[in-house]
Design a protein around this motif. Structure first.
Motif, PDB file in Angstrom:
ATOM      1  N   VAL A   1       9.442   8.790  -0.899  1.00  0.00           N
ATOM      2  CA  VAL A   1       9.209   9.124  -2.502  1.00  0.00           C
ATOM      3  C   VAL A   1       7.838   9.487  -2.683  1.00  0.00           C
ATOM      4  O   VAL A   1       7.591  10.586  -3.118  1.00  0.00           O
ATOM      5  CB  VAL A   1       9.854   8.072  -3.659  1.00  0.00           C
ATOM      6  CG1 VAL A   1       9.659   8.425  -4.891  1.00  0.00           C
ATOM      7  CG2 VAL A   1      11.291   7.660  -3.293  1.00  0.00           C
ATOM      8  N   VAL A   2       7.022   8.532  -2.238  1.00  0.00           N
ATOM      9  CA  VAL A   2       5.434   9.287  -2.752  1.00  0.00           C
ATOM     10  C   VAL A   2       5.016  10.260  -1.812  1.00  0.00           C
ATOM     11  O   VAL A   2       4.268  11.017  -2.607  1.00  0.00           O
ATOM     12  CB  VAL A   2       4.650   7.733  -2.557  1.00  0.00           C
ATOM     13  CG1 VAL A   2       3.208   7.933  -2.600  1.00  0.00           C
ATOM     14  CG2 VAL A   2       4.960   6.463  -3.680  1.00  0.00           C
ATOM     15  N   ARG A   3       5.384  10.306  -0.898  1.00  0.00           N
ATOM     16  CA  ARG A   3       4.889  11.560   0.031  1.00  0.00           C
ATOM     17  C   ARG A   3       5.457  12.785  -0.513  1.00  0.00           C
ATOM     18  O   ARG A   3       4.637  13.685  -0.341  1.00  0.00           O
ATOM     19  CB  ARG A   3       5.265  11.111   1.537  1.00  0.00           C
ATOM     20  CG  ARG A   3       4.551  10.107   2.370  1.00  0.00           C
ATOM     21  CD  ARG A   3       4.930  10.129   3.826  1.00  0.00           C
ATOM     22  NE  ARG A   3       4.246   8.908   4.634  1.00  0.00           N
ATOM     23  CZ  ARG A   3       4.127   8.933   5.631  1.00  0.00           C
ATOM     24  NH1 ARG A   3       4.605   9.715   6.382  1.00  0.00           N
ATOM     25  NH2 ARG A   3       3.479   7.740   6.239  1.00  0.00           N
ATOM     26  N   ARG A   4       6.715  12.723  -0.797  1.00  0.00           N
ATOM     27  CA  ARG A   4       7.341  14.069  -1.238  1.00  0.00           C
ATOM     28  C   ARG A   4       7.261  14.240  -2.705  1.00  0.00           C
ATOM     29  O   ARG A   4       7.279  15.517  -3.128  1.00  0.00           O
ATOM     30  CB  ARG A   4       9.113  14.024  -0.802  1.00  0.00           C
ATOM     31  CG  ARG A   4       9.194  13.760   0.602  1.00  0.00           C
ATOM     32  CD  ARG A   4      10.729  14.100   0.986  1.00  0.00           C
ATOM     33  NE  ARG A   4      10.938  13.736   2.382  1.00  0.00           N
ATOM     34  CZ  ARG A   4      12.119  14.153   2.854  1.00  0.00           C
ATOM     35  NH1 ARG A   4      13.219  14.471   2.323  1.00  0.00           N
ATOM     36  NH2 ARG A   4      12.356  13.851   4.049  1.00  0.00           N
ATOM     37  N   LYS A   5       7.269  13.231  -3.370  1.00  0.00           N
ATOM     38  CA  LYS A   5       7.130  13.371  -4.719  1.00  0.00           C
ATOM     39  C   LYS A   5       5.757  12.829  -5.446  1.00  0.00           C
ATOM     40  O   LYS A   5       6.149  11.584  -6.124  1.00  0.00           O
ATOM     41  CB  LYS A   5       8.412  13.027  -5.515  1.00  0.00           C
ATOM     42  CG  LYS A   5       9.620  13.647  -5.105  1.00  0.00           C
ATOM     43  CD  LYS A   5       9.723  15.286  -5.715  1.00  0.00           C
ATOM     44  CE  LYS A   5      10.968  15.782  -5.264  1.00  0.00           C
ATOM     45  NZ  LYS A   5      10.928  17.118  -5.797  1.00  0.00           N
ATOM     46  N   THR A   6       4.491  13.102  -5.198  1.00  0.00           N
ATOM     47  CA  THR A   6       3.522  12.413  -5.332  1.00  0.00           C
ATOM     48  C   THR A   6       3.427  12.468  -7.170  1.00  0.00           C
ATOM     49  O   THR A   6       2.665  11.569  -7.512  1.00  0.00           O
ATOM     50  CB  THR A   6       2.292  13.127  -5.049  1.00  0.00           C
ATOM     51  OG1 THR A   6       2.214  14.565  -5.378  1.00  0.00           O
ATOM     52  CG2 THR A   6       2.059  13.249  -3.333  1.00  0.00           C
TER      53      THR A   6
END
Length: 520
Positions: free
Chosen positions: A200-205
């Motif tokens: 999630v964090v990598r794709r939706k910072t």
């Protein structure tokens, strides 16, 4: 005909089953006591999968339910011969997708076992790349709806999902099966949580950035024990978006350097490791310079530049092993902070904000910090004309800082003078300073140190003299160039008298009667 038999006293009997019909897959289980009375009954539809995997899922959920209800003595019963034999140690772990009937029939008919081709092994990165975000989103929505009040089962289903996704990852790289076999449910859940969080964090910072207010204010996310998790989150964000990664580092970790929890060596090391990893990424510098402004916000704002100056240029007694590491990353971070279109409204506003921070830093009296802050102060003057007026207003209240800046301008005049598009504003400001100096000295103002006024006036005189020399040299060069041009025109005898008069009048040069030039 199969008949159900009750379990022994003090035992709970668990019957589990699965059904696959026309792409509709269902699992269920029943708990009964030794008298045959039902205790727990559950059933639901799940994703489409091979029969054996569905049976395993039914058994896993039944066992998890028994664990939640703290049943320590259980008897398990099911109709999957292959799975039951595996549990009893009578068969190896199955790898075939054939149904139980096919397996049993083949064994009874004496058919030779068919060697199934092994699936090609893959790396963790390859396994992660095959996970479709839309499919994962739909799966998360489904388990949230089905298990609204059972978060533990939601997390267990999540662990199942990633267990299947990474089932082809070779054991030396990541021993998935060993983890799921030997770990408790809570550890399996932790693996799943971190895997999902990383994705999630990598794709939706923006998800992480939106949590800034909560992470700053809530005590749940503060403290020495929470710092490694914050560093890990920023590392994941940097993998997906380098600019967002540095933005989160500046806003979440950099402020900790001036807090009590950020003063110990372990914290400083973690914070430095994080930014060093970001800046060492391939093509980090051009990427970060191009993204210096993110959605209208500077990734290294003036307040952050002030913090960076203070940790990179501490007093000599406060220097430690981390100082050299801060000095190494400081130039790039400073460059990002000062990046922008020269002359733009945004850069003028940035220069005015930075100038206020620079004045305070210069006043600290720390040699290295004062030198760096005064250089940035002069940068502000060259990038925003309004900074001269701002300096004029701050002058007497910050006389000690002004003296340091004036001295630097005088000592390094050749270097700094060429960076000014015009010296007129500088001269006007210096003249204003001289008037303030004379007035303060005449009034005997006790609030202003007499020696500082004398030093300030000395450097003001030097700067005015240096700027006048440069201005005079430039004027002389212009006059010589014009004279040469006019002389060449006269020698060519092609210029008309009226044209010569216009050219002379333009530069305030009167003509003599014989056509020559006389200069007053």
């Amino acid at each position: 005909m199969v008949k159900w038999h009750p379990s022994d006293a003090n035992f709970i009997k668990i019957n589990f089953d699965a059904s696959v019909q026309h792409n509709r897959v269902a699992i269920g289980f029943v708990f009964r006591d030794s008298d045959g009375n039902p205790i727990t009954v559950a059933a639901r539809f799940i994703w489409d999968a091979p029969v054996l995997l569905v049976e395993i899922t039914a058994l896993k959920e039944a066992l998890h339910s028994a664990w939640l209800q703290q049943f320590s003595h259980v008897f398990i019963e099911g109709d999957s011969t292959v799975l039951i034999n595996c549990l009893n140690g009578k068969a190896a772990t199955p790898c075939s997708d054939r149904s139980d009937a096919e397996v049993a029939g083949a064994a009874e008919n004496g058919e030779p076992k068919k060697v199934k081709l092994k699936k090609p092994k893959m790396t963790v990165a390859e396994g992660a790349s095959k996970i479709d975000s839309a499919h994962l989103g739909a799966f998360l929505a489904e388990i949230t709806e089905v298990y609204q009040s059972q978060q533990d089962i939601q997390l267990l289903r999540l662990a199942d999902y990633f267990g299947r996704a990474f089932s082809s990852v070779c054991a030396p790289q990541f021993p998935w099966f060993k983890i799921f076999k030997e770990s408790t449910v809570s550890k399996m859940v932790e693996v799943a949580i971190f895997a999902v969080l990383a994705m999630v964090v990598r794709r939706k910072t923006d998800v992480l950035i939106s949590l800034f207010p909560v992470m700053r204010e809530s005590s749940k996310y503060q403290g020495q024990d929470k710092l490694p998790l914050t560093v890990w989150l920023i590392t994941q964000a940097s993998q997906g978006d380098l600019v967002a990664g540095l933005y989160t580092w500046v806003h979440l970790l950099l402020p900790l350097l001036c807090s009590k929890s950020g003063c110990n060596p372990q914290s400083r090391d973690l914070i430095l490791q994080s930014v060093e990893r970001i800046l060492s990424s391939p093509k980090a510098r051009p990427i970060l310079l191009n993204g210096a402004v993110r959605k209208g916000e500077r990734i290294v704002p003036p307040s952050a530049l002030d913090l960076l100056m203070r940790v990179s240029f501490p007093s000599p007694s406060a220097r430690d092993k981390a100082t050299e590491r801060f000095e190494a990353v400081y130039p790039t971070l400073k460059e990002i902070s000062l990046a922008g279109s020269p002359g733009s409204k945004t850069m003028r506003q940035v220069a005015q904000k930075i100038l206020n921070y620079s004045v305070k830093a210069v006043k600290k009296g720390i040699p290295g910090l004062s030198k760096e802050a005064s250089s940035i102060f002069i940068w502000c003057l060259t990038h925003c004309p309004k900074c001269y007026k701002q300096w004029d207003m701050l002058y007497l209240d910050n006389l000690d800082a002004s003296v340091i800046v004036l001295k630097k301008l005088s000592d390094e005049w050749k270097e700094h003078s060429v960076k000014h598009t015009s010296l007129d504003l500088l001269r006007e400001t210096i003249k204003s300073f001289r008037e303030k100096n004379e007035k303060a000295l005449a009034n005997g103002d006790v609030l202003v140190h007499h020696s500082l006024l004398k030093d300030a006036d000395k450097y003001c005189k030097l700067i005015l003299g240096q700027s006048s020399q440069g201005h005079g040299c430039m004027k002389s060069m212009v006059l010589v160039s014009v004279a040469l041009a006019m002389g060449a025109a006269i020698m060519s005898q092609n210029i008309q008298p009226q044209d010569l008069k216009k050219l002379a009048a333009m530069f305030n040069f009167p003509l003599t009667i014989n056509g020559g030039i006389s200069q007053n």
